[in-house]
Design a protein around this motif. Structure first.
Motif, PDB file in Angstrom:
ATOM      1  N   GLN A  54      -9.092   9.031 -62.222  1.00 15.37           N
ATOM      2  CA  GLN A  54      -9.887  10.221 -62.545  1.00 15.37           C
ATOM      3  C   GLN A  54     -10.861  10.543 -61.422  1.00 15.37           C
ATOM      4  OE1 GLN A  54      -9.496  12.376 -65.116  1.00 15.37           O
ATOM      5  NE2 GLN A  54      -7.665  11.117 -65.501  1.00 15.37           N
ATOM      6  N   TRP A  55     -11.386   9.508 -60.801  1.00  9.37           N
ATOM      7  CA  TRP A  55     -12.289   9.690 -59.649  1.00  9.37           C
ATOM      8  C   TRP A  55     -11.529  10.302 -58.478  1.00  9.37           C
ATOM      9  CZ3 TRP A  55     -12.215   6.172 -55.183  1.00  9.37           C
ATOM     10  CH2 TRP A  55     -13.233   6.425 -54.268  1.00  9.37           C
ATOM     11  N   ILE A  56     -10.306   9.813 -58.247  1.00 10.90           N
ATOM     12  CA  ILE A  56      -9.475  10.361 -57.172  1.00 10.90           C
ATOM     13  C   ILE A  56      -9.173  11.830 -57.428  1.00 10.90           C
ATOM     14  CG2 ILE A  56      -7.206  10.223 -56.058  1.00 10.90           C
ATOM     15  CD1 ILE A  56      -7.296   7.185 -56.574  1.00 10.90           C
ATOM     16  N   VAL A  57      -8.864  12.168 -58.687  1.00  8.89           N
ATOM     17  CA  VAL A  57      -8.589  13.559 -59.056  1.00  8.89           C
ATOM     18  C   VAL A  57      -9.796  14.436 -58.775  1.00  8.89           C
ATOM     19  CG1 VAL A  57      -8.142  15.129 -60.997  1.00  8.89           C
ATOM     20  CG2 VAL A  57      -6.828  13.015 -60.771  1.00  8.89           C
ATOM     21  N   GLN A  58     -10.982  13.936 -59.093  1.00  4.97           N
ATOM     22  CA  GLN A  58     -12.202  14.702 -58.831  1.00  4.97           C
ATOM     23  C   GLN A  58     -12.383  14.932 -57.333  1.00  4.97           C
ATOM     24  OE1 GLN A  58     -16.380  13.152 -58.835  1.00  4.97           O
ATOM     25  NE2 GLN A  58     -16.548  14.321 -60.744  1.00  4.97           N
ATOM     26  N   LEU A  59     -12.094  13.917 -56.524  1.00  3.83           N
ATOM     27  CA  LEU A  59     -12.205  14.059 -55.075  1.00  3.83           C
ATOM     28  C   LEU A  59     -11.259  15.137 -54.565  1.00  3.83           C
ATOM     29  CD1 LEU A  59     -12.398  10.298 -53.953  1.00  3.83           C
ATOM     30  CD2 LEU A  59     -14.282  11.937 -54.065  1.00  3.83           C
ATOM     31  N   VAL A  60     -10.036  15.138 -55.090  1.00  4.46           N
ATOM     32  CA  VAL A  60      -9.057  16.157 -54.708  1.00  4.46           C
ATOM     33  C   VAL A  60      -9.565  17.541 -55.080  1.00  4.46           C
ATOM     34  CG1 VAL A  60      -6.738  17.057 -55.134  1.00  4.46           C
ATOM     35  CG2 VAL A  60      -7.082  14.600 -54.821  1.00  4.46           C
ATOM     36  N   ASN A  61     -10.077  17.668 -56.314  1.00  4.00           N
ATOM     37  CA  ASN A  61     -10.584  18.963 -56.789  1.00  4.00           C
ATOM     38  C   ASN A  61     -11.797  19.441 -56.005  1.00  4.00           C
ATOM     39  OD1 ASN A  61      -8.594  19.084 -58.753  1.00  4.00           O
ATOM     40  ND2 ASN A  61      -9.879  18.164 -60.342  1.00  4.00           N
ATOM     41  N   ASN A  62     -12.526  18.489 -55.425  1.00  7.74           N
ATOM     42  CA  ASN A  62     -13.704  18.842 -54.619  1.00  7.74           C
ATOM     43  C   ASN A  62     -13.335  19.195 -53.179  1.00  7.74           C
ATOM     44  OD1 ASN A  62     -15.415  18.457 -56.766  1.00  7.74           O
ATOM     45  ND2 ASN A  62     -16.014  16.379 -56.179  1.00  7.74           N
ATOM     46  N   GLY A  63     -12.040  19.196 -52.880  1.00  6.51           N
ATOM     47  CA  GLY A  63     -11.589  19.602 -51.550  1.00  6.51           C
ATOM     48  C   GLY A  63     -11.599  18.511 -50.502  1.00  6.51           C
ATOM     49  N   ILE A  64     -11.775  17.254 -50.925  1.00  8.88           N
ATOM     50  CA  ILE A  64     -11.742  16.139 -49.980  1.00  8.88           C
ATOM     51  C   ILE A  64     -10.300  15.948 -49.507  1.00  8.88           C
ATOM     52  CG2 ILE A  64     -12.303  13.713 -49.601  1.00  8.88           C
ATOM     53  CD1 ILE A  64     -14.703  15.498 -50.276  1.00  8.88           C
ATOM     54  N   SER A  65     -10.103  15.773 -48.222  1.00  8.44           N
ATOM     55  CA  SER A  65      -8.753  15.642 -47.675  1.00  8.44           C
ATOM     56  C   SER A  65      -8.095  14.352 -48.165  1.00  8.44           C
ATOM     57  CB  SER A  65      -8.784  15.644 -46.147  1.00  8.44           C
ATOM     58  OG  SER A  65      -9.355  14.448 -45.647  1.00  8.44           O
ATOM     59  N   ASN A  66      -6.768  14.378 -48.228  1.00  4.72           N
ATOM     60  CA  ASN A  66      -6.018  13.189 -48.643  1.00  4.72           C
ATOM     61  C   ASN A  66      -6.288  12.014 -47.721  1.00  4.72           C
ATOM     62  OD1 ASN A  66      -4.974  14.768 -50.657  1.00  4.72           O
ATOM     63  ND2 ASN A  66      -2.842  14.617 -50.017  1.00  4.72           N
ATOM     64  N   ARG A  67      -6.468  12.303 -46.442  1.00  2.00           N
ATOM     65  CA  ARG A  67      -6.748  11.232 -45.478  1.00  2.00           C
ATOM     66  C   ARG A  67      -8.072  10.543 -45.806  1.00  2.00           C
ATOM     67  NH1 ARG A  67      -4.401  10.464 -40.668  1.00  2.00           N
ATOM     68  NH2 ARG A  67      -3.488  12.560 -40.745  1.00  2.00           N
ATOM     69  N   SER A  68      -9.097  11.341 -46.124  1.00  2.00           N
ATOM     70  CA  SER A  68     -10.406  10.778 -46.462  1.00  2.00           C
ATOM     71  C   SER A  68     -10.356  10.021 -47.784  1.00  2.00           C
ATOM     72  CB  SER A  68     -11.451  11.893 -46.547  1.00  2.00           C
ATOM     73  OG  SER A  68     -11.649  12.492 -45.281  1.00  2.00           O
ATOM     74  N   ILE A  69      -9.601  10.557 -48.741  1.00  2.00           N
ATOM     75  CA  ILE A  69      -9.465   9.878 -50.038  1.00  2.00           C
ATOM     76  C   ILE A  69      -8.771   8.536 -49.857  1.00  2.00           C
ATOM     77  CG2 ILE A  69      -8.347   9.978 -52.304  1.00  2.00           C
ATOM     78  CD1 ILE A  69      -8.772  13.032 -52.221  1.00  2.00           C
ATOM     79  N   ASN A  70      -7.735   8.505 -49.060  1.00  2.00           N
ATOM     80  CA  ASN A  70      -7.030   7.242 -48.800  1.00  2.00           C
ATOM     81  C   ASN A  70      -7.951   6.214 -48.170  1.00  2.00           C
ATOM     82  OD1 ASN A  70      -4.616   8.156 -49.864  1.00  2.00           O
ATOM     83  ND2 ASN A  70      -3.756   8.735 -47.886  1.00  2.00           N
ATOM     84  N   ARG A  71      -8.849   6.683 -47.300  1.00  2.00           N
ATOM     85  CA  ARG A  71      -9.797   5.759 -46.683  1.00  2.00           C
ATOM     86  C   ARG A  71     -10.752   5.193 -47.728  1.00  2.00           C
ATOM     87  NH1 ARG A  71     -14.023   8.607 -44.671  1.00  2.00           N
ATOM     88  NH2 ARG A  71     -15.174   7.664 -46.382  1.00  2.00           N
ATOM     89  N   LYS A  72     -11.231   6.050 -48.628  1.00  2.00           N
ATOM     90  CA  LYS A  72     -12.136   5.601 -49.683  1.00  2.00           C
ATOM     91  C   LYS A  72     -11.454   4.582 -50.593  1.00  2.00           C
ATOM     92  CE  LYS A  72     -14.791   9.935 -49.913  1.00  2.00           C
ATOM     93  NZ  LYS A  72     -16.132   9.377 -49.625  1.00  2.00           N
ATOM     94  N   VAL A  73     -10.210   4.866 -50.961  1.00  2.00           N
ATOM     95  CA  VAL A  73      -9.462   3.948 -51.824  1.00  2.00           C
ATOM     96  C   VAL A  73      -9.204   2.624 -51.097  1.00  2.00           C
ATOM     97  CG1 VAL A  73      -7.290   3.584 -53.063  1.00  2.00           C
ATOM     98  CG2 VAL A  73      -8.410   5.813 -53.151  1.00  2.00           C
ATOM     99  N   SER A  74      -8.960   2.704 -49.787  1.00  2.00           N
ATOM    100  CA  SER A  74      -8.761   1.494 -48.997  1.00  2.00           C
ATOM    101  C   SER A  74     -10.015   0.614 -49.030  1.00  2.00           C
ATOM    102  CB  SER A  74      -8.413   1.875 -47.558  1.00  2.00           C
ATOM    103  OG  SER A  74      -8.266   0.724 -46.753  1.00  2.00           O
ATOM    104  N   SER A  75     -11.186   1.238 -48.976  1.00  2.00           N
ATOM    105  CA  SER A  75     -12.442   0.488 -49.075  1.00  2.00           C
ATOM    106  C   SER A  75     -12.542  -0.213 -50.421  1.00  2.00           C
ATOM    107  CB  SER A  75     -13.633   1.431 -48.897  1.00  2.00           C
ATOM    108  OG  SER A  75     -13.614   2.055 -47.638  1.00  2.00           O
ATOM    109  N   LEU A  76     -12.196   0.503 -51.486  1.00  2.00           N
ATOM    110  CA  LEU A  76     -12.219  -0.075 -52.831  1.00  2.00           C
ATOM    111  C   LEU A  76     -11.231  -1.227 -52.950  1.00  2.00           C
ATOM    112  CD1 LEU A  76     -12.435   3.010 -55.214  1.00  2.00           C
ATOM    113  CD2 LEU A  76     -14.065   1.140 -55.054  1.00  2.00           C
ATOM    114  N   ASN A  77     -10.059  -1.040 -52.360  1.00  2.00           N
ATOM    115  CA  ASN A  77      -9.033  -2.075 -52.423  1.00  2.00           C
ATOM    116  C   ASN A  77      -9.522  -3.358 -51.756  1.00  2.00           C
ATOM    117  OD1 ASN A  77      -6.419  -2.950 -53.168  1.00  2.00           O
ATOM    118  ND2 ASN A  77      -5.671  -2.575 -51.096  1.00  2.00           N
ATOM    119  N   ALA A  78     -10.201  -3.197 -50.624  1.00  2.00           N
ATOM    120  CA  ALA A  78     -10.758  -4.364 -49.927  1.00  2.00           C
ATOM    121  C   ALA A  78     -11.798  -5.056 -50.802  1.00  2.00           C
ATOM    122  CB  ALA A  78     -11.383  -3.929 -48.605  1.00  2.00           C
TER     123      ALA A  78
END
Length: 296
Positions: A54-78
């Motif tokens: 749901q957080w990822i969906v909100q980021l997409v809806n806010n116009g955040i690029s897929n590249r930036s979202i992937n970086r954020k998720v990568s941080s969470l994964n770490a």
């Protein structure tokens, strides 16, 4: 388990730079804020993948690029992998997450003509700042180093007799880069002006501000953007584009890919291969022009 423990882990054990560590923490805090505002959840450690989605969906809806979202998720994964390693959680909620699709990012290099325009015409060396600025451009283009690597160069890192520069790269890995005679001449010109500064606060640092303090990353960016935004029509005029130009021009002139990899400080050949697209384009031109079967 606090974010402080994770921060210490990636900083001390993984040897990540302070910039990277802060980026990790910001990304994790972004999810924390979302969970608190939307679901009144305080503990990020126990959330399920559905809420993260749901957080990822909100980021997409806010116009955040897929590249930036992937970086954020990568941080969470770490972060979640760290929690597993320290036995705080049993399962990583991002274990089955698939990264969002992104288009290939293509940074076109500066042309050799644009480099010549800046170095031969745009920068007239007649004082400390002009000598420094020209050396910064030459150093980027002659060595392909990163912006943070340039900022951290020490006076003692330059070996004039061996004609080489010691660079401290990512994860504190040292590498040595040869420096050409024209670059050595520019270093000497800059040092004459540097020695005339009324105050030198950071004597170890090679590059200084007019006040004698160690130069900083944003100033380096502004210097590159200042000169190349005039000489080039490219939308992005940054130190990284100069690094890209260094690699591309070397490959275009026949340099070995592994040699360029070592100069750039890449750990894998795949990271260097992104610079080969322009070389392939150059090869196609030569092929079309030179192949006997293509001549009329």
């Amino acid at each position: 388990m606090s974010l402080k423990a994770f921060s210490d882990y990636v900083s001390l054990e993984k040897n990540y730079s302070q910039h990277t560590v802060l980026a990790y923490i910001r990304d994790i805090e972004s999810l924390q804020e979302f969970l608190k505002e939307q679901y009144e959840i305080d503990d990020i450690n126990v959330v399920q993948y559905g809420l993260i989605r749901q957080w990822i969906v909100q980021l997409v809806n806010n116009g955040i690029s897929n590249r930036s979202i992937n970086r954020k998720v990568s941080s969470l994964n770490a972060y979640y992998k760290f929690l597993q390693k320290t036995q705080v959680i049993d399962n990583n909620p991002l274990k089955k997450h698939k990264a969002l699709k992104v288009g290939k990012k293509l940074n076109l290099p500066f042309s050799q003509q644009e480099l010549k325009e800046v170095l031969d015409n745009s920068i007239v060396v007649n004082d400390f700042e002009s000598a420094r600025d020209k050396l910064i451009v030459e150093l980027f283009y002659s060595t392909g180093i990163r912006r943070i690597e340039l900022v951290n160069i020490k006076m003692s890192d330059i070996n004039f007799s061996q004609k080489q520069l010691k660079v401290l790269g990512k994860r504190n890995k040292e590498r040595y880069i040869p420096i050409i005679d024209s670059l050595i001449q520019s270093i000497n010109v800059y040092l004459k002006y540097r020695n005339q500064l009324p105050t030198i606060v950071n004597s170890e640092a090679l590059f200084l501000t007019i006040k004698g303090t160690k130069i900083y990353e944003m100033l380096v960016y502004r210097i590159i953007n200042k000169y190349f935004s005039i000489a080039s029509s490219k939308a992005k005029c940054s130190p990284h584009v100069l690094r890209h130009s260094f690699a591309t021009h070397l490959l275009n002139e026949g340099a070995d890919l592994n040699a360029v990899k070592e100069l750039l400080g890449h750990t894998s050949l795949a990271a260097t291969q992104v610079y080969t697209h322009n070389s392939i384009a150059e090869l196609k031109k030569v092929y079309a022009k030179s192949h006997p079967r293509n001549k009329t």
